[in-house]
Design an enzyme around this catalytic site. Structure first.
Site, PDB file in Angstrom:
ATOM      1  N   GLU A 167       0.798  -1.230   0.000  1.00 38.51           N
ATOM      2  CA  GLU A 167       0.000   0.000   0.000  1.00 38.51           C
ATOM      3  C   GLU A 167       0.832   1.282   0.000  1.00 38.51           C
ATOM      4  O   GLU A 167       0.752   2.082   0.955  1.00 38.51           O
ATOM      5  CB  GLU A 167      -0.963   0.002   1.192  1.00 38.51           C
ATOM      6  CG  GLU A 167      -1.918  -1.158   1.187  1.00 38.51           C
ATOM      7  CD  GLU A 167      -3.088  -1.005   2.152  1.00 38.51           C
ATOM      8  OE1 GLU A 167      -3.075  -0.059   2.956  1.00 38.51           O
ATOM      9  OE2 GLU A 167      -4.020  -1.821   2.070  1.00 38.51           O
ATOM     10  N   GLU A 375      -5.491  -8.385   0.324  1.00 38.81           N
ATOM     11  CA  GLU A 375      -6.186  -8.069   1.580  1.00 38.81           C
ATOM     12  C   GLU A 375      -7.645  -7.751   1.293  1.00 38.81           C
ATOM     13  O   GLU A 375      -7.957  -7.070   0.301  1.00 38.81           O
ATOM     14  CB  GLU A 375      -5.597  -6.835   2.284  1.00 38.81           C
ATOM     15  CG  GLU A 375      -4.314  -7.081   3.008  1.00 38.81           C
ATOM     16  CD  GLU A 375      -3.815  -5.842   3.753  1.00 38.81           C
ATOM     17  OE1 GLU A 375      -4.639  -5.060   4.271  1.00 38.81           O
ATOM     18  OE2 GLU A 375      -2.579  -5.677   3.790  1.00 38.81           O
TER      19      GLU A 375
HETATM   20  C1  BG6 Z   1      -4.401  -2.161   5.245  1.00 37.15           C
HETATM   21  C2  BG6 Z   1      -3.056  -2.584   5.784  1.00 37.15           C
HETATM   22  O1  BG6 Z   1      -4.377  -0.772   5.053  1.00 37.15           O
HETATM   23  O2  BG6 Z   1      -5.529  -2.369   5.990  1.00 37.15           O
HETATM   24  C3  BG6 Z   1      -3.118  -3.482   6.991  1.00 37.15           C
HETATM   25  O3  BG6 Z   1      -2.259  -3.146   4.782  1.00 37.15           O
HETATM   26  C4  BG6 Z   1      -4.214  -2.980   7.899  1.00 37.15           C
HETATM   27  O4  BG6 Z   1      -1.862  -3.488   7.604  1.00 37.15           O
HETATM   28  C5  BG6 Z   1      -5.545  -3.143   7.176  1.00 37.15           C
HETATM   29  O5  BG6 Z   1      -4.218  -3.501   9.163  1.00 37.15           O
HETATM   30  C6  BG6 Z   1      -6.722  -2.657   8.000  1.00 37.15           C
HETATM   31  O6  BG6 Z   1      -6.493  -1.334   8.399  1.00 37.15           O
HETATM   32  P1  BG6 Z   1      -6.626  -0.898   9.904  1.00 37.15           P
HETATM   33  O7  BG6 Z   1      -6.054   0.464   9.985  1.00 37.15           O
HETATM   34  O8  BG6 Z   1      -8.086  -0.940  10.205  1.00 37.15           O
HETATM   35  O9  BG6 Z   1      -5.845  -1.916  10.692  1.00 37.15           O
END
Ligand code: BG6
Length: 467
Positions: A167, A375
């Protein structure tokens, strides 16, 4: 009866990152990363002053975690290597003990039939490099390529799927625009330079990997939040196009088409913040062959309006439904809520059909390019009851996104795998530990792992190669 059958060899996995799960932050010679320092120096910026010092204690419990991955039927696992474990100061000081940890982990994953997909950089920049200008300093790009090359030498006999950077857009945005993540700055010129330096770092590391003639593939994990206009006025349409150009196309078009997108380029030239980039780096982009696959991190879409009277940023870190996220840049665009949207408690919209649109868009930019959903998941406030969590809404979330992926595959888009965020409840950056994403509930007092209902459901999906 399986209604949504996936292609043979589809990867059913989940994802984590080193800083968010490993803990053991000074074990075996690991150096400090920017997140360790940030949490120590600015506890007030992290929900309930959490730190990643212990995280999920995965560094010590990795064998138990791999056993769970195996037991719950996953055939793939996305994870990251902690740069400051391999090079504590980020540069030349190779740390054998840190490197051995990943060697043991990869061996164990493979012995259990689990294919690792390994990210080289998931935001844990060695502090020493940050002290010397971080990603603004081109020397950090050189250090990243040196570190990447070392990882290829050490592990490419076992790791066949590599992602360079996680990201780049989101980490730049929060580090250099919203000031919510380290180095907590609001500096548009630095932001554009850093975003571009990440892309150069990817290009040089991918080139290095290809030149080493190792088996395996290399890609990047881009966060892609498509931007739609809030209304059908020409002003809002233009605002959405500009925001999309800055947040998405700046990263995807240069890597897939070898050109920076027009709208963001025009804006940066006009504002005098177009980044410095050498001819040889520009040649790397123009020559292409920088992505053997693309990793897509998808959570939610945006809606842009041109009515942006002020500059203001806010992320919901409490899980209180009434607290909205805010992103507005005066005179350019502001993101607004979808009045008919369904939102999580952290104010992220749940919109699986957008994932199909996004995959279609990627396919049109690069037809046939393998895609992994690196993800996708839902963060929730959860408690353990009778040793489990009845997370039916997570099942619904994952299933609806898998349906969108299945539709894309049926339309000829080459999606090869899905990694749910996340394997374990973990350190959710500035949300601390309250926002839980895992298939496994992690008890913060005992560090014990408990499979949620979704973990059992996903095991069946993986076993049946569909649902
Ligand atoms: C993504 C990241 O932005 O989203 C992860 O690659 C992250 O590391 C995931 O944990 C969820 O975001 P957050 O801020 O809710 O943990």
């Amino acid at each position: 009866m399986i209604k949504f059958l996936f292609p043979d060899n589809f990867i059913w996995g989940s994802a984590t990152s080193a800083l968010q799960i490993e803990g053991a932050s000074d074990a075996d010679g690991r150096g400090p990363s920017v997140w360790d320092s940030f949490c120590r120096e600015h506890p007030e910026k992290i929900y309930q002053q959490a730190t990643p010092e212990i995280a999920c204690d995965h560094y010590r419990k990795y064998a138990e975690d791999v056993a769970l991955i195996k037991q719950f039927g996953h055939n793939g696992y996305r994870m990251s290597i902690s740069w400051p474990r391999i090079f504590p100061s980020g540069q030349k000081d190779f740390n054998n003990a840190g490197a051995d940890f990943y060697s043991r982990l990869f061996d164990f994953l493979l012995q259990n039939g689990i294919e690792p997909n390994v990210t080289l950089y998931h935001w844990d920049l060695p502090q020493y490099l940050a002290d010397n200008g971080g990603w603004e300093n081109p020397a950090t790009i050189d250090a990243f390529v040196n570190y990447s090359q070392k990882c290829f030498e050490l592990y490419a006999d076992r790791v066949k799927l590599w992602s360079t950077i996680n990201e780049p857009a989101w980490t730049t945005l929060n580090g250099y625009v919203t000031a919510l993540h380290p180095p907590c700055r609001t500096d548009y010129k630095a932001a554009v330079q850093v975003a571009t330096n990440f892309l150069v770092a990817h290009a040089r590391a991918a080139n290095c990997f290809h030149s080493m003639n190792k088996p395996g593939k290399i890609g990047i994990a881009l966060n892609m939040s498509p931007v739609y206009p809030a209304t059908s006025t020409p002003e809002d349409i233009a605002a959405a196009e500009l925001a999309d150009s800055i947040f998405n196309a700046w990263f995807s078009e240069i890597l897939l088409k070898g050109k920076f997108p027009q709208k963001a380029s025009e804006l940066y030239h006009k504002a005098g913040i177009f980044p410095n980039i050498s001819d040889s780096d520009m040649n790397l982009f123009e020559n292409g062959n920088l992505l053997d696959f693309i990793g897509v991190n998808y959570y939610y879409p945006h809606y842009a309006t041109s009515e942006a009277a002020e500059t203001s940023f806010h992320l919901n870190t409490s899980g209180n439904r009434n607290e909205s996220c805010m992103f507005s840049i005066e005179g350019l665009f502001r993101f607004v809520k979808n009045p008919t949207g369904i939102y999580t408690d952290w104010a992220w919209e749940i919109k699986p059909e957008v994932l199909y649109d996004l995959l279609t868009k990627i396919h049109s930019l690069a037809p046939g390019l393998p895609v992994y959903i690196t993800e996708n998941g839902i963060g929730k406030n959860e408690t353990l009851t009778d040793g489990t969590v009845q997370d039916d809404d997570r099942i619904e979330f994952v299933q609806s996104h898998l349906e969108a992926i299945h539709k894309a595959i049926s339309a000829g888009i080459n999606v090869r795998g899905y990694y749910m965020w996340s394997l374990l409840d973990n350190f959710s950056w500035i949300n601390g530990f309250k926002k839980r994403y895992g298939f496994f509930f992690v008890d913060r007092d005992t560090m014990m792992r408990f499979p949620k209902k979704s973990a059992h459901w996903y095991r069946n999906v993986a076993q049946n190669n569909g649902f």
